[in-house]
Design an enzyme around this catalytic site. Structure first.
Site, short mmCIF file in Angstrom:
data_model
loop_
_atom_site.label_atom_id
_atom_site.label_comp_id
_atom_site.label_asym_id
_atom_site.label_seq_id
_atom_site.Cartn_x
_atom_site.Cartn_y
_atom_site.Cartn_z
N ASP A 54 49.46 -12.84 33.74
CA ASP A 54 48.98 -13.14 32.39
C ASP A 54 50.02 -12.78 31.34
O ASP A 54 50.98 -12.05 31.61
CB ASP A 54 47.72 -12.32 32.09
CG ASP A 54 46.58 -12.59 33.05
OD1 ASP A 54 46.52 -13.71 33.60
OD2 ASP A 54 45.75 -11.69 33.25
N TYR A 112 49.14 -4.74 43.07
CA TYR A 112 49.23 -4.55 41.62
C TYR A 112 49.00 -3.08 41.29
O TYR A 112 48.20 -2.41 41.95
CB TYR A 112 48.16 -5.37 40.89
CG TYR A 112 48.46 -6.83 40.72
CD1 TYR A 112 49.13 -7.29 39.59
CD2 TYR A 112 48.04 -7.76 41.66
CE1 TYR A 112 49.38 -8.65 39.41
CE2 TYR A 112 48.29 -9.12 41.50
CZ TYR A 112 48.96 -9.55 40.37
OH TYR A 112 49.21 -10.89 40.19
#
Length: 246
Positions: A54, A112
């Site tokens: 993002d 992540y």
């Protein structure tokens, strides 16, 4: 003869509108790379990333691949790209792969890390990569909730894409929560992640850690698949794609 080139990238996502190129902005990672690759090879090249980070999200180990007929060696490609890329994007490895290798389709596992700066005092030199949160968090409750989140589930309630038609079932292998001095690191290992999924899981864990929601609400979100029942979407700057495994 066309070659399939794989690259490993690092980038500071602060000033970029995410990975995926868009018509209304030239400030995307994919866009910057494709402009440079055309300059380097004279070819119109489409580059494929392992995932679409993002806007504002960083990467320490993003993998991408592209096909090219260039006669340049992998070392020459790496040197050229690093010479002309902006200083907040770097290519750390280049290799030639089998023709059918695809950075997204062949990825087996992604890791992540969400970084929280748990202090009232700003971390001046790292603030672009940390989400500052002054409130004390109950890490044991967060770990208990993280255990419920692991495994194979339908994560539709932890996704911002309301119109998603594909399966929202994913497998999270592990969620670890560690505190090192003032920094809390929440590390997610899974086979793939939906739109905003890591950030919504993080926001939900933070609300549990703050005592604003009960651990049992995680089960309710899985059952009802309703995004409105989950926690807030944690800011992008604390998130980094650490590693992709094949």
């Amino acid at each position: 003869m066309s070659k399939n080139i794989r690259i490993c990238l690092e980038y500071d996502g602060t000033r970029y509108d995410g990975w995926q190129k868009q018509e209304n902005t030239d400030m995307t990672i994919q866009g910057k790379l494709e402009v440079l690759l055309k300059k380097m090879t004279g070819e119109n090249i489409e580059i494929h990333g392992s995932g679409r980070t993002d806007a504002g999200v960083h990467a320490f180990g993003q993998i991408a691949n592209f096909h090219t007929s260039t006669k340049m060696s992998v070392d020459e490609i790496m040197n050229y790209m690093n010479e002309y890329l902006p200083k907040d994007i770097a290519v750390v490895n280049v290799s030639e792969e089998a023709p059918r290798f695809h950075s997204r389709l062949n990825a087996r596992k992604k890791i992540y890390c969400y970084r929280i700066w748990n202090s009232k005092v700003s971390n001046v030199f790292q603030h672009r990569f940390l989400y500052q949160l002054a409130e004390e968090l109950d890490l044991e409750k967060m770990r208990e909730a993280a255990e419920i989140m692991t495994g194979t589930h339908d994560f539709k309630g932890f996704c911002s894409n309301k119109r998603m038609k594909k399966s929202s079932v994913r497998t999270i292998e592990k969620i670890s929560i560690e505190k090192i001095e003032n920094e809390i690191q929440i590390r997610f290992t899974g086979d793939g992640f939906l739109y905003h999924m890591v950030r919504i899981l993080t926001g939900t864990l933070i609300e549990i850690g703050m005592g604003k929601r009960k651990i049992e609400t995680v089960l309710e979100i899985f059952e009802k698949k309703d995004r409105q029942l989950a926690g807030y979407t944690a800011p992008p700057n604390g998130l980094v794609l650490e590693k992709v495994e094949y």
